[in-house]
Design a protein around this motif. Structure first.
Motif, short mmCIF file in Angstrom:
data_model
loop_
_atom_site.label_atom_id
_atom_site.label_comp_id
_atom_site.label_asym_id
_atom_site.label_seq_id
_atom_site.Cartn_x
_atom_site.Cartn_y
_atom_site.Cartn_z
N ASP A 1 0.89 -1.16 -0.01
CA ASP A 1 -0.07 -0.14 0.16
C ASP A 1 0.86 1.32 -0.13
OD1 ASP A 1 -2.46 -1.31 -0.12
OD2 ASP A 1 -2.65 -1.43 2.19
N ASP A 2 1.84 1.17 0.61
CA ASP A 2 2.78 2.39 0.71
C ASP A 2 3.54 2.46 -0.57
OD1 ASP A 2 2.30 2.83 3.40
OD2 ASP A 2 3.87 1.75 4.10
N VAL A 3 3.81 1.52 -1.28
CA VAL A 3 4.56 1.50 -2.60
C VAL A 3 3.49 2.32 -3.75
CG1 VAL A 3 5.14 0.27 -4.76
CG2 VAL A 3 6.01 -0.45 -2.27
N LEU A 4 2.40 1.67 -3.41
CA LEU A 4 1.46 2.22 -4.37
C LEU A 4 1.17 3.78 -4.18
CD1 LEU A 4 -1.26 -0.77 -4.53
CD2 LEU A 4 0.63 -0.07 -6.32
N ALA B 1 11.55 -4.19 0.21
CA ALA B 1 11.40 -4.18 1.75
C ALA B 1 9.98 -4.87 1.81
CB ALA B 1 11.76 -2.86 2.49
N VAL B 2 9.29 -4.97 0.81
CA VAL B 2 7.96 -5.45 1.09
C VAL B 2 8.01 -7.18 1.31
CG1 VAL B 2 5.44 -5.60 -0.13
CG2 VAL B 2 6.90 -3.68 -0.29
N PRO B 3 7.55 -7.46 2.53
CA PRO B 3 7.71 -9.00 2.59
C PRO B 3 7.09 -9.81 1.31
CG PRO B 3 7.27 -7.92 4.74
CD PRO B 3 7.15 -6.89 3.38
N GLY C 1 -7.12 -1.22 -7.90
CA GLY C 1 -6.95 -2.65 -7.27
C GLY C 1 -5.93 -3.44 -8.21
N ALA C 2 -6.07 -4.93 -7.79
CA ALA C 2 -5.28 -5.87 -8.40
C ALA C 2 -5.76 -6.43 -9.61
CB ALA C 2 -4.86 -6.99 -7.21
N ARG C 3 -5.16 -6.79 -10.55
CA ARG C 3 -5.57 -7.61 -11.79
C ARG C 3 -4.46 -8.55 -12.18
NH1 ARG C 3 -3.71 -2.56 -13.36
NH2 ARG C 3 -2.39 -2.59 -15.14
N GLU D 1 1.27 4.47 -12.46
CA GLU D 1 1.03 4.35 -10.99
C GLU D 1 0.83 2.84 -10.33
OE1 GLU D 1 -1.72 7.40 -9.65
OE2 GLU D 1 -2.17 7.52 -11.54
N ASP D 2 1.21 2.10 -11.51
CA ASP D 2 0.89 0.44 -11.19
C ASP D 2 2.21 -0.41 -11.00
OD1 ASP D 2 -1.73 0.42 -12.16
OD2 ASP D 2 -1.30 -0.04 -13.99
N VAL D 3 2.26 -1.51 -10.21
CA VAL D 3 3.47 -2.13 -9.93
C VAL D 3 3.14 -3.56 -10.50
CG1 VAL D 3 2.89 -2.46 -7.32
CG2 VAL D 3 5.32 -2.88 -8.42
N VAL D 4 4.10 -4.30 -11.06
CA VAL D 4 3.83 -5.59 -11.34
C VAL D 4 4.38 -6.55 -10.00
CG1 VAL D 4 4.88 -7.44 -12.81
CG2 VAL D 4 4.49 -5.39 -13.59
N THR D 5 3.46 -7.31 -9.44
CA THR D 5 3.80 -7.79 -8.09
C THR D 5 4.35 -9.32 -8.33
OG1 THR D 5 1.30 -8.45 -8.03
CG2 THR D 5 2.12 -6.15 -6.99
N ALA D 6 3.84 -10.02 -9.24
CA ALA D 6 4.36 -11.30 -9.42
C ALA D 6 3.95 -11.65 -11.11
CB ALA D 6 3.74 -12.17 -8.22
#
Length: 291
Positions: free
Chosen positions: A15-18, A54-56, A141-143, A162-167
């Motif tokens: 959330d802080d990253v976003l 740093a995001v677990p 949100g997530a997609r 404003e997006d981040v690729v999470t996985a």
């Protein structure tokens, strides 16, 4: 050159990253192996670098409940390369040694390579061939986006500023699957002049059920085709060459440069495609026989 001035933050939660990316003037930093040269050449001038290491939950990797192998955003390529669980996705082991050099893989990330979307990069091509699923989080949100739809052009994806690729989740190999990977580069570790990734699936009888071929370094993005019909008449390299030569004329549309003309890349692609499709078919049938 030196990078333009920027701020640096290392948020502890997604959330802080976003929140840091809100406004669109930030840039995600995971491994930095593609980003840092862009900054040094001032091709990119973000106001803030948002370090996601740093995001677990972004450091996780391993088998996924959907029978695949999931890699989060901050996981290094070298970690995946040596993870026994990644053997469930043979194409990862086949492609990873060609991704840059060992030192670069020790810092670079799998998701970072997908997000950078270089047309000659190996991992986006592997993701497209396997129909991997890319997870993206943003203001809405997530997609989840299929890899073949995620990259829209050279260095361009469906992820916004404003997006981040999470996985990304790669599907595990099934019984009857066979794979092939090859590329030609000026030097080992360089981006490919032309490369192919293929996946063939056969029935218990050895008959081809499906075959997918992805080319990279040949267009403004990895190009994927269903090539099941190519294997209907035979599976030897010699039998496949006429068909892959025709396929090269369709798929290879990158312009020539100092390293090779369009025609040269088409010849490379045709040879690599015939060879690797033949190998993938043989491996698929041998796997069925062994089973």
């Amino acid at each position: 050159m030196k990078a333009a001035p920027f701020a640096y933050v290392r948020p502890p939660t997604l959330d802080d990253v976003l929140g840091e990316l809100a406004g669109g003037d930030g840039k995600v930093l995971a491994g930095g192996q593609s980003l840092v040269p862009v900054l040094a050449m001032r091709l990119g001038r973000p106001a803030t670098l948002v370090d996601v290491t740093a995001v677990p939950e972004l450091t996780e990797h391993g088998p996924d409940a959907r029978s695949g192998y999931r890699v989060a955003a901050a996981v290094r390529q070298r970690v995946v390369e040596h993870d026994p669980a990644a053997r469930d996705v043979p194409l990862i082991a086949m492609a990873m040694p060609f991704v840059g050099h060992r030192e670069l893989r020790s810092r670079g990330t799998v998701c970072g390579s997908l997000a950078h979307a270089d047309p000659a990069a190996e991992l986006p091509a592997v993701a497209c061939c396997l129909d991997a699923q890319v997870e993206v989080s943003g203001p809405g949100g997530a997609r989840t986006v299929p890899a073949k739809e995620f990259v829209t052009g050279a260095m361009t994806t469906t992820a916004g500023p404003e997006d981040v690729v999470t996985a990304v989740t790669f599907p595990a190999a099934r019984p009857g699957d066979g794979f092939g990977f090859a590329e030609i580069a000026r030097r080992h570790g360089d981006f490919a002049l032309a490369g192919v990734v293929c996946r063939v699936h056969v029935a218990d009888s050895g008959a081809v059920r499906s075959a997918v071929l992805t080319g990279f370094g040949i267009s403004d993005r990895a190009v994927t085709r269903d090539v099941s019909t190519l294997l209907a008449a035979g599976g030897s390299e010699e039998e496949l060459r006429p068909a892959t030569t025709e396929l090269a004329a369709e798929m290879v549309d990158t312009g020539g440069d100092t390293h090779g003309s369009t025609g040269y890349r088409r010849r490379l692609f045709a040879v690599l495609a015939a060879r690797e499709l033949s190998r993938a078919l043989r491996r698929a049938r041998e796997g069925r026989t062994t089973a």
